[in-house]
Write a protein that holds these residues in place. Structure first.
Motif, PDB file in Angstrom:
ATOM      1  N   ASP A   2       0.826  -1.202   0.000  1.00  0.00           N
ATOM      2  CA  ASP A   2       0.000   0.000   0.000  1.00  0.00           C
ATOM      3  C   ASP A   2       0.861   1.253   0.000  1.00  0.00           C
ATOM      4  O   ASP A   2       1.908   1.310   0.652  1.00  0.00           O
ATOM      5  CB  ASP A   2      -0.890   0.020   1.244  1.00  0.00           C
ATOM      6  N   LYS A   3       0.382   2.241  -0.711  1.00  0.00           N
ATOM      7  CA  LYS A   3       1.070   3.527  -0.743  1.00  0.00           C
ATOM      8  C   LYS A   3       0.444   4.438   0.301  1.00  0.00           C
ATOM      9  O   LYS A   3      -0.748   4.382   0.554  1.00  0.00           O
ATOM     10  CB  LYS A   3       0.971   4.169  -2.125  1.00  0.00           C
ATOM     11  N   LYS A   4       1.304   5.266   0.897  1.00  0.00           N
ATOM     12  CA  LYS A   4       0.857   6.265   1.856  1.00  0.00           C
ATOM     13  C   LYS A   4       1.266   7.631   1.335  1.00  0.00           C
ATOM     14  O   LYS A   4       2.189   7.751   0.540  1.00  0.00           O
ATOM     15  CB  LYS A   4       1.502   6.013   3.217  1.00  0.00           C
ATOM     16  N   THR A   5       0.602   8.651   1.825  1.00  0.00           N
ATOM     17  CA  THR A   5       0.925  10.018   1.440  1.00  0.00           C
ATOM     18  C   THR A   5       1.981  10.568   2.397  1.00  0.00           C
ATOM     19  O   THR A   5       1.882  10.396   3.612  1.00  0.00           O
ATOM     20  CB  THR A   5      -0.335  10.904   1.474  1.00  0.00           C
ATOM     21  N   TYR A   6       2.995  11.220   1.809  1.00  0.00           N
ATOM     22  CA  TYR A   6       4.068  11.845   2.578  1.00  0.00           C
ATOM     23  C   TYR A   6       4.261  13.267   2.081  1.00  0.00           C
ATOM     24  O   TYR A   6       3.940  13.598   0.940  1.00  0.00           O
ATOM     25  CB  TYR A   6       5.379  11.069   2.408  1.00  0.00           C
ATOM     26  N   TYR A   7       4.829  14.083   2.942  1.00  0.00           N
ATOM     27  CA  TYR A   7       5.069  15.485   2.643  1.00  0.00           C
ATOM     28  C   TYR A   7       6.576  15.742   2.749  1.00  0.00           C
ATOM     29  O   TYR A   7       7.207  15.366   3.735  1.00  0.00           O
ATOM     30  CB  TYR A   7       4.254  16.370   3.589  1.00  0.00           C
ATOM     31  N   LEU A  16       7.697  13.560   6.023  1.00  0.00           N
ATOM     32  CA  LEU A  16       6.769  13.389   7.135  1.00  0.00           C
ATOM     33  C   LEU A  16       5.408  12.939   6.653  1.00  0.00           C
ATOM     34  O   LEU A  16       5.024  13.186   5.515  1.00  0.00           O
ATOM     35  CB  LEU A  16       6.629  14.702   7.906  1.00  0.00           C
ATOM     36  N   GLU A  17       4.668  12.299   7.553  1.00  0.00           N
ATOM     37  CA  GLU A  17       3.317  11.857   7.245  1.00  0.00           C
ATOM     38  C   GLU A  17       2.275  12.908   7.618  1.00  0.00           C
ATOM     39  O   GLU A  17       1.174  12.891   7.086  1.00  0.00           O
ATOM     40  CB  GLU A  17       3.013  10.562   7.985  1.00  0.00           C
ATOM     41  N   ASP A  18       2.630  13.798   8.521  1.00  0.00           N
ATOM     42  CA  ASP A  18       1.691  14.808   9.011  1.00  0.00           C
ATOM     43  C   ASP A  18       1.811  16.087   8.196  1.00  0.00           C
ATOM     44  O   ASP A  18       2.812  16.787   8.273  1.00  0.00           O
ATOM     45  CB  ASP A  18       1.970  15.083  10.486  1.00  0.00           C
ATOM     46  N   LYS A  19       0.783  16.387   7.447  1.00  0.00           N
ATOM     47  CA  LYS A  19       0.773  17.561   6.564  1.00  0.00           C
ATOM     48  C   LYS A  19       0.974  18.862   7.346  1.00  0.00           C
ATOM     49  O   LYS A  19       1.561  19.806   6.844  1.00  0.00           O
ATOM     50  CB  LYS A  19      -0.545  17.592   5.803  1.00  0.00           C
ATOM     51  N   ALA A  20       0.525  18.922   8.562  1.00  0.00           N
ATOM     52  CA  ALA A  20       0.595  20.141   9.362  1.00  0.00           C
ATOM     53  C   ALA A  20       1.914  20.265  10.131  1.00  0.00           C
ATOM     54  O   ALA A  20       2.149  21.272  10.785  1.00  0.00           O
ATOM     55  CB  ALA A  20      -0.566  20.182  10.337  1.00  0.00           C
ATOM     56  N   ALA A  21       2.784  19.282  10.051  1.00  0.00           N
ATOM     57  CA  ALA A  21       3.985  19.255  10.886  1.00  0.00           C
ATOM     58  C   ALA A  21       5.089  20.190  10.428  1.00  0.00           C
ATOM     59  O   ALA A  21       5.955  20.542  11.207  1.00  0.00           O
ATOM     60  CB  ALA A  21       4.527  17.835  10.979  1.00  0.00           C
ATOM     61  N   LEU A  22       5.101  20.597   9.174  1.00  0.00           N
ATOM     62  CA  LEU A  22       6.159  21.474   8.689  1.00  0.00           C
ATOM     63  C   LEU A  22       5.721  22.181   7.425  1.00  0.00           C
ATOM     64  O   LEU A  22       4.685  21.865   6.859  1.00  0.00           O
ATOM     65  CB  LEU A  22       7.441  20.680   8.411  1.00  0.00           C
ATOM     66  N   ASN A  23       6.528  23.104   7.019  1.00  0.00           N
ATOM     67  CA  ASN A  23       6.315  23.718   5.707  1.00  0.00           C
ATOM     68  C   ASN A  23       6.866  22.755   4.673  1.00  0.00           C
ATOM     69  O   ASN A  23       8.078  22.621   4.553  1.00  0.00           O
ATOM     70  CB  ASN A  23       7.045  25.057   5.620  1.00  0.00           C
ATOM     71  N   TYR A  24       6.004  22.107   3.987  1.00  0.00           N
ATOM     72  CA  TYR A  24       6.448  21.140   2.991  1.00  0.00           C
ATOM     73  C   TYR A  24       6.389  21.755   1.612  1.00  0.00           C
ATOM     74  O   TYR A  24       5.681  22.733   1.374  1.00  0.00           O
ATOM     75  CB  TYR A  24       5.636  19.846   3.068  1.00  0.00           C
TER      76      TYR A  24
END
Length: 105
Positions: A2-7, A16-24
């Motif tokens: 399975d594919k997961k979304t990363y930033y 990172l997996e958390d979109k809100a964790a940094l300026n991506y």
């Protein structure tokens, strides 16, 4: 797998997996194997950038005459190529607009 979304933040080499964790900068979808390969490319880019920094203090050196600089450029291009391959449509368009991929996509 399975594919997961990363930033991704290329400048810091963060994935990172958390979109809100940094300026991506980029969004990708990747399997664990694909993500491992991208992280290896980030490590190689970081290793070669340290050698490139050491020669940056020599103003008489031409940038491309130094193999370390060529190595850094190679790995950074490979990072962008991998992000392009795994990226969302917006990510792909953004990377294409940057003209950072040599010899096409």
């Amino acid at each position: 797998m399975d594919k997961k979304t990363y930033y991704i933040n290329v400048g810091t080499g963060e994935v990172l997996e958390d979109k809100a964790a940094l300026n991506y900068e980029f969004e990708i979808s990747a399997t664990e194997e694909e993500l491992d390969k991208l992280q290896e490319l980030f490590e190689e880019t970081d290793n070669s950038s340290q050698g490139s920094y050491a020669t940056s203090w020599l103003p008489w050196k031409v940038y491309y005459s130094n193999e370390v600089n060529q190595e850094y450029d190679y790995y950074l291009t490979e990072v962008y190529r991998a992000i392009h391959q795994l990226g969302s449509e917006q990510t792909k368009r953004h990377i294409e607009s940057m003209n950072v991929l040599e010899n096409g996509v």
